[in-house]
Design an enzyme around this catalytic site. Structure first.
Site, PDB file in Angstrom:
ATOM      1  N   ARG A 106      33.896  47.094  42.651  1.00 39.73           N
ATOM      2  CA  ARG A 106      33.260  48.210  41.944  1.00 39.73           C
ATOM      3  C   ARG A 106      32.148  47.772  40.992  1.00 39.73           C
ATOM      4  O   ARG A 106      31.391  48.598  40.497  1.00 39.73           O
ATOM      5  CB  ARG A 106      34.326  49.033  41.199  1.00 39.73           C
ATOM      6  CG  ARG A 106      35.127  49.928  42.133  1.00 39.73           C
ATOM      7  CD  ARG A 106      36.337  50.521  41.443  1.00 39.73           C
ATOM      8  NE  ARG A 106      37.406  49.539  41.288  1.00 39.73           N
ATOM      9  CZ  ARG A 106      38.500  49.730  40.554  1.00 39.73           C
ATOM     10  NH1 ARG A 106      38.650  50.868  39.907  1.00 39.73           N
ATOM     11  NH2 ARG A 106      39.422  48.802  40.475  1.00 39.73           N
ATOM     12  N   LYS A 154      33.397  38.974  39.300  1.00 40.43           N
ATOM     13  CA  LYS A 154      33.702  39.961  38.248  1.00 40.43           C
ATOM     14  C   LYS A 154      34.010  39.300  36.910  1.00 40.43           C
ATOM     15  O   LYS A 154      33.522  39.747  35.865  1.00 40.43           O
ATOM     16  CB  LYS A 154      34.884  40.827  38.684  1.00 40.43           C
ATOM     17  CG  LYS A 154      35.396  41.726  37.565  1.00 40.43           C
ATOM     18  CD  LYS A 154      36.178  42.898  38.045  1.00 40.43           C
ATOM     19  CE  LYS A 154      37.651  42.658  38.075  1.00 40.43           C
ATOM     20  NZ  LYS A 154      38.416  43.902  38.215  1.00 40.43           N
ATOM     21  N   GLN A 175      43.267  30.544  45.481  1.00 35.10           N
ATOM     22  CA  GLN A 175      44.032  31.560  46.213  1.00 35.10           C
ATOM     23  C   GLN A 175      43.148  32.004  47.393  1.00 35.10           C
ATOM     24  O   GLN A 175      42.187  32.746  47.210  1.00 35.10           O
ATOM     25  CB  GLN A 175      44.337  32.758  45.288  1.00 35.10           C
ATOM     26  CG  GLN A 175      45.186  33.828  45.942  1.00 35.10           C
ATOM     27  CD  GLN A 175      45.248  35.111  45.122  1.00 35.10           C
ATOM     28  OE1 GLN A 175      44.381  35.387  44.289  1.00 35.10           O
ATOM     29  NE2 GLN A 175      46.284  35.903  45.360  1.00 35.10           N
ATOM     30  N   THR A 192      48.515  40.223  42.446  1.00 34.47           N
ATOM     31  CA  THR A 192      48.590  39.435  41.204  1.00 34.47           C
ATOM     32  C   THR A 192      49.796  38.483  41.197  1.00 34.47           C
ATOM     33  O   THR A 192      49.716  37.384  40.648  1.00 34.47           O
ATOM     34  CB  THR A 192      48.647  40.363  39.979  1.00 34.47           C
ATOM     35  OG1 THR A 192      49.666  41.350  40.190  1.00 34.47           O
ATOM     36  CG2 THR A 192      47.319  41.075  39.748  1.00 34.47           C
ATOM     37  N   GLY A 196      49.690  50.251  35.082  1.00 30.89           N
ATOM     38  CA  GLY A 196      51.127  50.204  35.340  1.00 30.89           C
ATOM     39  C   GLY A 196      51.846  50.840  34.157  1.00 30.89           C
ATOM     40  O   GLY A 196      51.440  50.667  33.008  1.00 30.89           O
ATOM     41  N   ASN A 205      51.177  48.838  30.869  1.00 22.51           N
ATOM     42  CA  ASN A 205      51.185  47.379  30.987  1.00 22.51           C
ATOM     43  C   ASN A 205      49.804  46.863  30.607  1.00 22.51           C
ATOM     44  O   ASN A 205      48.821  47.151  31.294  1.00 22.51           O
ATOM     45  CB  ASN A 205      51.540  47.002  32.430  1.00 22.51           C
ATOM     46  CG  ASN A 205      51.339  45.510  32.703  1.00 22.51           C
ATOM     47  OD1 ASN A 205      51.298  44.701  31.782  1.00 22.51           O
ATOM     48  ND2 ASN A 205      51.220  45.174  33.982  1.00 22.51           N
ATOM     49  N   ASN A 209      36.562  47.195  35.371  1.00 24.92           N
ATOM     50  CA  ASN A 209      36.485  47.094  36.828  1.00 24.92           C
ATOM     51  C   ASN A 209      35.116  47.523  37.343  1.00 24.92           C
ATOM     52  O   ASN A 209      34.760  47.241  38.482  1.00 24.92           O
ATOM     53  CB  ASN A 209      37.553  47.976  37.479  1.00 24.92           C
ATOM     54  CG  ASN A 209      38.954  47.511  37.119  1.00 24.92           C
ATOM     55  OD1 ASN A 209      39.236  46.318  37.116  1.00 24.92           O
ATOM     56  ND2 ASN A 209      39.828  48.443  36.778  1.00 24.92           N
ATOM     57  N   LYS A 259       7.814  24.025  20.920  1.00 27.82           N
ATOM     58  CA  LYS A 259       8.832  23.538  21.857  1.00 27.82           C
ATOM     59  C   LYS A 259       9.086  22.062  21.630  1.00 27.82           C
ATOM     60  O   LYS A 259       8.123  21.301  21.455  1.00 27.82           O
ATOM     61  CB  LYS A 259       8.331  23.761  23.296  1.00 27.82           C
ATOM     62  CG  LYS A 259       9.301  23.327  24.357  1.00 27.82           C
ATOM     63  CD  LYS A 259       8.614  22.820  25.608  1.00 27.82           C
ATOM     64  CE  LYS A 259       8.277  21.366  25.503  1.00 27.82           C
ATOM     65  NZ  LYS A 259       7.770  20.763  26.753  1.00 27.82           N
TER      66      LYS A 259
END
Ligand code: UD1
Ligand code: CA
Length: 466
Positions: free
Chosen positions: A16, A23, A73, A79, A141, A171, A228, A351
């Protein structure tokens, strides 16, 4: 002595966000979410961190390289499955506790993580879930408590009954586990749920079923917020921004108007400094006391001494000692070090250079790869020619020099102490201390030339007109 550890889940795709970037590397106040989580874990006193990677694995691994241990993974099966990948590592932490966090929820404070850990240990719990109460629990949750106030189960939004959906305790997505209780519970996980995933949130249920105690530590809902999508990321930025600005105000920093002011979490600011609208302080900036920063200034990884002014300017990896004034419209790039009371004015770029105490670079100049002494005055338009198209060279300007307007210093070149250059000079050879360098063609004056030319053209125009 068994050592506590942390597992941070960072393998999800984050569809999303609609981004090429992982993400967990999306930023809140210019700091990737994953770094917020890693820093909070470190600040809570945990040194051994395992980060589970999957989607955009190369990006995430390159980003955390050398700071944490990564675990891969290969398929994102949930999860619980993600934590399972760290099981071989967790074996080394038997007898200790493990903190599990999600890489897309950056706002947990070290204090909350520690307090939850203390609650976990004092009550000899198999697991402690950090929960929060909210009026809009959609998507989270839900926490189902048993008659003793312990957690009986966590029910995912997609699996919840209408009655469970009305539960306002959610949760938060952060957990302390006893490693000895966690490992067998992970091994027993099944994916018979609405999303056909191995949910970490099923672990509390199986522990409770076996008679092991799962407790809740209630945290402020603001700390549990995650992102998300881009709008949620914006909301995290706003929440973090306001909290940080309020903390600075409480510590004696003056922010008369918050508009466009963004200050990263790793910035420190001294008392009585004023931050004006449109100012962004990012990365690891250290700002002294009694400064005025802004309006419209962007500072990245820079250090500013006491009583400095930075007006409408950009500083990156720059150090200003006390009493330096910068701007408006200056650009100070990496490796700039301005000593006490330097003045760098409008349209000046510096600089990889040191500028000595009390030196003035007031207008329209470029100083690159240079060592400028103390008490120097660089006239308007002073330029160092530091690059021959292939290599860079240094310029040295001694203490007390007076560089005439529009001098071009072609490096490598040096001006000795107290030297002068004539306005408009192109200096290619070293100038000894106390000398004047004039490096331009001598002026010619042709008396009457302009009048004669004007008369000639008027005569021609007159002929055309006929
Ligand atoms: C999760 C919790 C939910 C909680 C919420 C809090 C589960 C099943 N649900 O839901 O109870 O209220 O967080 O924000 O845990 N990840 C992996 N590998 C995977 C799947 C996910 O590493 O196979 C990572 C993701 O990158 C992400 C984190 O785990 O950082 C959480 O996953 P996500 O899908 O965002 O869970 P939520 O639906 O938010
Ligand atoms: Ca999430």
């Amino acid at each position: 002595m068994p050592v506590n550890c942390a597992v941070i889940l960072a393998a999800g795709e984050g569809k999303r966000m609609k981004s090429q970037k992982a993400k967990v590397l999306q930023e809140v106040l210019f700091k990737p979410m994953l770094d917020w989580v890693i820093d909070a874990v470190h600040a809570a006193g945990i040194e051994q961190i395992y980060v589970v990677t999957g989607h955009n694995r190369e990006q995430v691994e390159a980003h955390v390289q050398g700071r944490v241990t990564t675990v891969y993974q290969a398929q994102q099966l949930g999860t619980g499955h993600a934590v399972m990948q760290a099981a071989p590592m967790l074996e080394r932490h038997r007898g200790a506790n493990c903190l599990v966090l999600y890489g897309d929820a950056p706002l947990f404070s070290a204090a909350t993580l520690q307090a939850a850990g203390a609650h976990h240990e004092e009550n000899h719990l198999a697991a402690t879930v950090i929960t929060a109460f909210t009026t809009d629990p959609t998507g989270y949750g839900r926490i189902v408590r048993d008659g003793n106030g312990l957690i009986q189960a966590i029910v995912e939004d997609k699996d919840a009954s209408e009655e469970q959906k009305r539960i306002s305790e959610i949760n938060g997505g952060a957990y302390w586990f006893s490693v000895d209780a966690l490992l067998p519970a992970l091994a027993a996980l099944r994916s018979n749920n609405a999303q056909e995933e191995y949910y970490l949130t099923d672990v509390p249920y199986s522990m409770n079923f076996k008679g092991q105690k799962v407790g809740a530590y209630v945290a402020p809902f603001a700390e549990t917020a995650g992102a998300n999508d881009r709008y949620q990321l914006f909301k995290l930025n706003e929440a973090a921004r306001k909290a940080i600005l309020t903390n600075h105000m409480n510590a004696g920093v003056s922010i008369p108007c918050r508009d466009g002011v963004m200050i990263g979490p790793d910035v420190t600011i001294g008392q009585d400094t004023q931050i004006l609208p449109g100012t962004i302080l990012r990365g690891r900036c250290v700002i002294g006391r009694g400064c005025v920063i802004g309006p419209g200034s962007v500072l990245t990884d820079s250090t500013v001494g006491d009583e400095c002014v930075v007006n409408q300017s950009q500083l990156t990896q720059t150090t200003l000692e006390a009493g330096v004034t910068v701007g408006p419209f200056a650009h100070l790039r990496p490796g700039t070090h301005a000593l006490e009371r330097v003045h760098i004015g409008d349209f000046v770029e510096v600089k990889n250079s040191t500028v000595g105490a009390g030196t003035k670079l007031p207008h329209l100049s470029y100083i690159g790869d240079s060592d400028v002494g103390a008490g120097v005055n660089c006239g308007c338009g002073t330029v160092t020619a530091n690059y021959d198209g292939r290599r860079k060279f240094r310029t040295k300007i001694g203490d007390g020099c007076f560089v005439g307007c529009h001098t071009c210093l072609v490096a490598p070149v040096s001006l000795g102490e107290g030297a002068y250059t004539a306005a408009g000079s192109v200096v290619t050879d070293d100038v000894p201390g106390g000398a004047l360098a004039v490096a331009r063609s001598r002026q010619q004056v042709k008396p009457g030339w302009a009048d004669e030319r004007r008369a000639l053209t008027e005569e021609k125009d007159g002929q055309k007109g006929k």
